[in-house]
Motif scaffolding. Structure first.
Motif, PDB file in Angstrom:
ATOM      1  N   UNK A 173       0.797  -1.311  -0.114  1.00 34.97           N
ATOM      2  CA  UNK A 173       0.011   0.319   0.382  1.00 34.97           C
ATOM      3  C   UNK A 173       0.494   1.353   0.139  1.00 34.97           C
ATOM      4  N   UNK A 174       2.316   1.000  -0.048  1.00 38.34           N
ATOM      5  CA  UNK A 174       3.340   2.164  -0.135  1.00 38.34           C
ATOM      6  C   UNK A 174       2.411   3.344  -1.074  1.00 38.34           C
ATOM      7  N   UNK A 175       2.518   2.779  -2.115  1.00 37.18           N
ATOM      8  CA  UNK A 175       2.560   3.921  -3.828  1.00 37.18           C
ATOM      9  C   UNK A 175       1.446   2.880  -4.954  1.00 37.18           C
ATOM     10  N   UNK A 176       0.806   4.023  -5.255  1.00 36.96           N
ATOM     11  CA  UNK A 176      -1.529   3.363  -6.118  1.00 36.96           C
ATOM     12  C   UNK A 176      -0.262   3.222  -7.451  1.00 36.96           C
ATOM     13  N   UNK A 177       0.332   3.517  -7.911  1.00 40.25           N
ATOM     14  CA  UNK A 177       1.640   3.901  -9.094  1.00 40.25           C
ATOM     15  C   UNK A 177       1.474   2.531  -9.319  1.00 40.25           C
TER      16      UNK A 177
END
Ligand SMILES: Cc1cc2nc3c(=O)[nH]c(=O)nc-3n(C[C@H](O)[C@H](O)[C@H](O)COP(=O)(O)OP(=O)(O)OC[C@H]3O[C@@H](n4cnc5c(N)ncnc54)[C@H](O)[C@@H]3O)c2cc1C
Ligand SMILES: *[C@@H]1O[C@H](CO)[C@@H](O)[C@H](O)[C@H]1NC(C)=O
Ligand SMILES: *[C@@H]1O[C@H](CO)[C@@H](O)[C@H](O)[C@H]1NC(C)=O
Length: 455
Positions: free
Chosen positions: A257-261
């Protein structure tokens, strides 16, 4: 009428000789075997065993055929050989995320496996190379990624193998470093028989982050190379000898879940316009060195930017770092509506040499000296490959024939791992297809030509 003629020609040739050349994926003019009497597309493990028994009875050599991604003609001996392709022997079964294992047949590609695992919340960690290459072919040839911290060779993730020996019998070999059968089979160069089934280690799916920096040549030649590579999940260097720069690329896992990219890497995608422009300039570089200088400048500029698109929108990603799922970031594939460069006749030769990483600085400085000696004759060495000279690394992996093995008779210290110097260069489509300053490459090649690399 033309059809009749070609039938007649084929019949006449068959009358004279029943053997033919077998080509790599590059096709006509790129043979990997010279004396092939038949090519079978096997459909099952049982069929492979039957074909081997039949060939043994006839006294023919047998070689496996994967996706034909090898670069050179190292597949066969000069004797009459039967090739058994594995492409259609490609089942995946028994995924067990708790145990961390999956079973695959040899013809499964990384591309296929990654998709299957991702859909089931898993990945194969760092034991992966290019997307459209078979697991069997990669294990046979000791294919590898680049990492000093994690297993880099594909076979590093293999827990057991079934291979069909020269009599058509299935041999089951479990991973066991005290067993010579395992040590021989874990990089066999395809000589022990056809690998048919593989038990692989798998991991829960993760996201990965990719970062890249540009360095001056001296910062690497005099730098702590081990310290730049070993902290990361996977890392490597690309050398631009004419510009005297390096790109330093490194990757690591991050929480999901650190980034949506959702970044998606592509190394080989090109548009037709780019391909035609590159081919024209690169072909002129066979005669005109200034074209090569300009090409390195262009390739460097392109490689400076993230070679990633957003997976769902296909929009270019313009800033480092890039985030995405494990396989998409580490390997990726082709962008929609683009083709791999080789479909546009952009092909390379390569020269790959392995050294103990303990001697990395010494080796790179020696290569710089060789380049400078050319410069003294007013020949400036350039990289004519889209990602420069590949400098890759591998954590030690003990087997008899692998590049990253240790305890060798040369007395060198391979225990910290291996640095691989992989110098791909453009293969001109014009004239004799030799490169500008061809003698430099031929002089250096005690060629370990079986592989090259770009990831
Ligand atoms: C553009 C490009 C990029 C590449 N990048 C990398 C990279 O990043 N890292 C890397 O390590 N390599 C890389 N390679 C090299 C590639 O990993 C090897 O050539 C690999 O062996 C190709 O697998 P394949 O399925 O195409 O096998 P093939 O090319 O069909 O076969 C290769 C050899 O393996 C044997 N073989 C194939 N299948 C089996 C089997 N089931 N059992 C026993 N023997 C078998 C064949 O007889 C042959 O000798 C790259 C190659 C290309 C062209
Ligand atoms: C093919 O192999 C046979 C023996 O197996 C040999 O007699 C023949 O000369 C070879 N042909 C080529 C083209 O190498
Ligand atoms: C993979 O390789 C096969 C040829 O072996 C080709 O037909 C197919 O289009 C390739 N797939 C991708 C996604 O590149």
């Amino acid at each position: 009428m033309p059809r009749l003629c070609s039938l007649l020609t084929a019949a006449t040739l068959c009358g004279l000789s029943s053997s033919f050349e077998y080509n790599t994926f590059d096709g006509e003019g790129h043979p990997s075997c010279y004396n092939v009497t038949a090519v079978y597309d096997a459909r099952s493990v049982g069929e492979i065993a039957d074909l081997v028994k039949d060939a043994a009875r006839k006294g023919l050599q047998v070689r496996a055929g994967g996706k034909g991604h090898m670069w050179y003609d190292t597949q066969c001996s000069d004797d009459e050989t039967v090739i058994i392709r594995t492409e259609y022997v490609n089942n995946i079964w028994d995924l067990d995320l708790d145990a961390g294992t999956v079973m695959v047949e040899a013809g499964v590609t990384f591309f296929q496996l990654a998709e299957y695992l991702h859909d089931n919340g898993a990945n194969i960690g760092t034991g992966l190379v290019n997307w459209n290459i078979s697991l069997g072919g990669s294990i046979a040839m000791g294919a590898h990624r680049t990492s000093l911290r994690e297993d880099a060779v594909v076979v590093g993730g293999v827990l057991a193998l079934d291979l069909i020996d020269g009599k058509g019998k299935i041999q089951h070999i479990e991973r066991d470093e005290s067993d010579d059968d395992w040590l021989a089979a874990s990089t066999s160069l395809g000589l022990l028989g056809i690998i048919v089934k593989i038990k692989l280690r798998v991991f829960p799916e993760t996201k990965v982050w990719a970062m890249q920096k540009t360095l001056d040549e001296d910062d690497v030649l005099d730098g702590d190379i081990y310290g730049m590579i070993s902290p990361y999940l996977t890392a490597n260097l690309w050398w631009w000898p004419y510009k005297r720069k390096f790109h330093w690329r490194y990757y690591d896992s991050v929480p999901v879940d650190e980034s949506n990219q959702e970044g998606f890497q592509s190394t080989f995608s090109v548009t037709e316009l780019e391909a035609v422009a590159a081919r024209t300039l690169l072909d002129s570089g066979k005669y005109l060195p200034s074209s090569n200088w300009l090409m390195e400048e262009i390739f460097f500029g392109l490689w400076n930017k993230p070679n990633f698109h957003d997976k769902s929108t296909d929009k270019e990603i313009t800033e480092w770092p890039v985030y995405g799922y494990n396989y998409d970031v580490l390997i990726g594939g082709l962008y929609p509506d683009q083709k791999p460069e080789w479909d546009y006749d952009l092909r390379g030769y390569t020269l790959e040499l392995a050294f103990p990483v303990a001697r990395a600085n010494e080796m790179l400085k020696r290569v710089r000296k060789l380049f400078d000696a050319e410069a003294a004759r007013l020949i400036f060495m350039t990289s004519t490959y889209r990602s420069g000279i590949n400098i890759k690394f591998s954590k030690p992996h003990y087997d008899f024939l692998g590049q990253a093995t240790y305890d060798t008779v040369d007395g060198q210290d391979w225990s910290k791992g291996t640095i691989m110097f992989d110098f791909p260069s453009y293969r001109p489509t014009v004239g004799d297809q030799k490169r500008y300053n061809e003698q430099f490459f031929t002089k250096r090649s005690t060629t370990n030509g079986v592989e090259s690399c770009t990831v």
